[in-house]
Design a protein around this motif. Structure first.
Motif, mmCIF file in Angstrom:
data_model
loop_
_atom_site.group_PDB
_atom_site.id
_atom_site.type_symbol
_atom_site.label_atom_id
_atom_site.label_comp_id
_atom_site.label_asym_id
_atom_site.label_seq_id
_atom_site.Cartn_x
_atom_site.Cartn_y
_atom_site.Cartn_z
ATOM 1 N N PRO A 49 -86.298 -142.669 13.760
ATOM 2 C CA PRO A 49 -86.179 -141.203 13.711
ATOM 3 C C PRO A 49 -87.517 -140.478 13.863
ATOM 4 O O PRO A 49 -87.578 -139.394 14.444
ATOM 5 C CB PRO A 49 -85.565 -140.954 12.324
ATOM 6 N N ASP A 50 -88.577 -141.089 13.361
ATOM 7 C CA ASP A 50 -89.898 -140.464 13.439
ATOM 8 C C ASP A 50 -90.771 -141.119 14.507
ATOM 9 O O ASP A 50 -92.011 -141.048 14.434
ATOM 10 C CB ASP A 50 -90.605 -140.530 12.085
ATOM 11 N N ASP A 78 -90.571 -132.065 20.475
ATOM 12 C CA ASP A 78 -89.942 -132.544 19.236
ATOM 13 C C ASP A 78 -88.519 -132.027 19.047
ATOM 14 O O ASP A 78 -87.881 -132.320 18.032
ATOM 15 C CB ASP A 78 -90.795 -132.158 18.026
ATOM 16 N N VAL A 79 -88.024 -131.258 20.003
ATOM 17 C CA VAL A 79 -86.646 -130.776 19.936
ATOM 18 C C VAL A 79 -85.698 -131.956 20.189
ATOM 19 O O VAL A 79 -85.928 -132.747 21.119
ATOM 20 C CB VAL A 79 -86.415 -129.668 20.988
ATOM 21 N N PRO A 80 -84.651 -132.126 19.379
ATOM 22 C CA PRO A 80 -83.749 -133.276 19.535
ATOM 23 C C PRO A 80 -83.258 -133.500 20.960
ATOM 24 O O PRO A 80 -83.192 -134.646 21.421
ATOM 25 C CB PRO A 80 -82.595 -132.949 18.583
ATOM 26 N N GLU A 81 -82.910 -132.431 21.667
ATOM 27 C CA GLU A 81 -82.405 -132.576 23.032
ATOM 28 C C GLU A 81 -83.454 -133.203 23.942
ATOM 29 O O GLU A 81 -83.143 -134.075 24.758
ATOM 30 C CB GLU A 81 -81.996 -131.213 23.590
ATOM 31 N N LYS A 83 -86.133 -135.011 22.976
ATOM 32 C CA LYS A 83 -86.400 -136.371 22.523
ATOM 33 C C LYS A 83 -85.325 -137.326 23.045
ATOM 34 O O LYS A 83 -85.636 -138.423 23.510
ATOM 35 C CB LYS A 83 -86.454 -136.415 20.994
ATOM 36 N N ALA A 84 -84.072 -136.910 22.969
ATOM 37 C CA ALA A 84 -82.974 -137.758 23.433
ATOM 38 C C ALA A 84 -83.065 -137.994 24.940
ATOM 39 O O ALA A 84 -82.793 -139.098 25.428
ATOM 40 C CB ALA A 84 -81.633 -137.115 23.088
ATOM 41 N N GLN A 87 -86.036 -140.432 25.543
ATOM 42 C CA GLN A 87 -85.670 -141.766 25.067
ATOM 43 C C GLN A 87 -84.629 -142.404 25.984
ATOM 44 O O GLN A 87 -84.642 -143.620 26.196
ATOM 45 C CB GLN A 87 -85.162 -141.688 23.633
#
Length: 208
Positions: A49-50, A78-81, A83-84, A87
């Motif tokens: 997660p980090d 660092d926004v979830p969208e 980052k996803a 990744q």
């Protein structure tokens, strides 16, 4: 230019060996017969997660997909969208690089899977390497598990795979020339190096 590239590769090799030499390996208690009986059925890649990810190409791909500038994408790293998205681009590349190294060496009958949990993946930009330096590399937990039951067989926490990367103005320019002439991307190279270090540790080849 050929001479420059040749010298750069010699320096890079020395740097790779120096960086690899700093790694303290985890304990591998498996016997040679245990290892010989294993068959790799897959590599699974996840991210903590980090997890710290620094990869300009991934942000650029996101920026292009949303028709925004790279600078705008960088502010949303660092926004979830975001980052996803990044990744999602990295996962198949890491998986392919590690599988490429391991598959042929684990060809027994007991199905096993390697679960990789990425904690850090850094690809400093040319500007950063000119100003403050930094090398490419990945830190990730490597857990070998039974593919049928999911039971842990052996763990290598925080395996560190680093590659020397050209520093300063001249080093960054030489590195760019090497990258432009390479058949593998920096992510591919780091993934393969991670697989090599893990393979040598698991098989007790002593080559890491």
């Amino acid at each position: 230019m050929r001479l420059l590239l040749g010298l750069a590769r010699i320096v890079a090799l020395g740097g790779m060996l120096a960086l690899a030499g700093c790694v303290t390996a985890a304990n591998n208690s498996l016997s040679q017969s245990d290892i010989a009986g294993m068959k790799l059925t897959g590599v699974a890649v996840s991210f903590a997660p980090d997890a710290r990810i620094q990869w300009e190409d991934g942000l650029r791909a996101y920026a292009d997909s949303k028709a925004v500038s790279l600078e705008q994408a960088a502010t949303m790293a660092d926004v979830p969208e975001v980052k996803a998205f990044v990744q999602g681009l990295l996962t198949p590349r890491i998986k392919a690089g590690v599988e490429q190294v391991l598959a042929a060496r684990l060809a027994g009958t007991r199905p096993v899977r390697l679960d990789i949990r990425v904690k850090s993946l850094l690809f400093p930009s040319a500007i950063q390497r000119v100003v403050i330096g930094g090398h490419r590399g990945m830190i990730a937990d490597a857990n070998l598990v039974d593919a049928r039951t999911g039971a842990l067989i052996v763990a290598y926490p925080e395996l560190n795979a680093a590659l020397y990367t050209g520093q300063g103005i001249v080093g960054a320019a030489v590195q760019a020339a090497i990258d432009n002439n390479a058949t593998q991307t920096p992510v591919d190279k780091v993934s393969v190096r991670y697989g090599e270090i893990y393979r040598n540790w698991l098989l007790k080849d002593g080559g890491a």
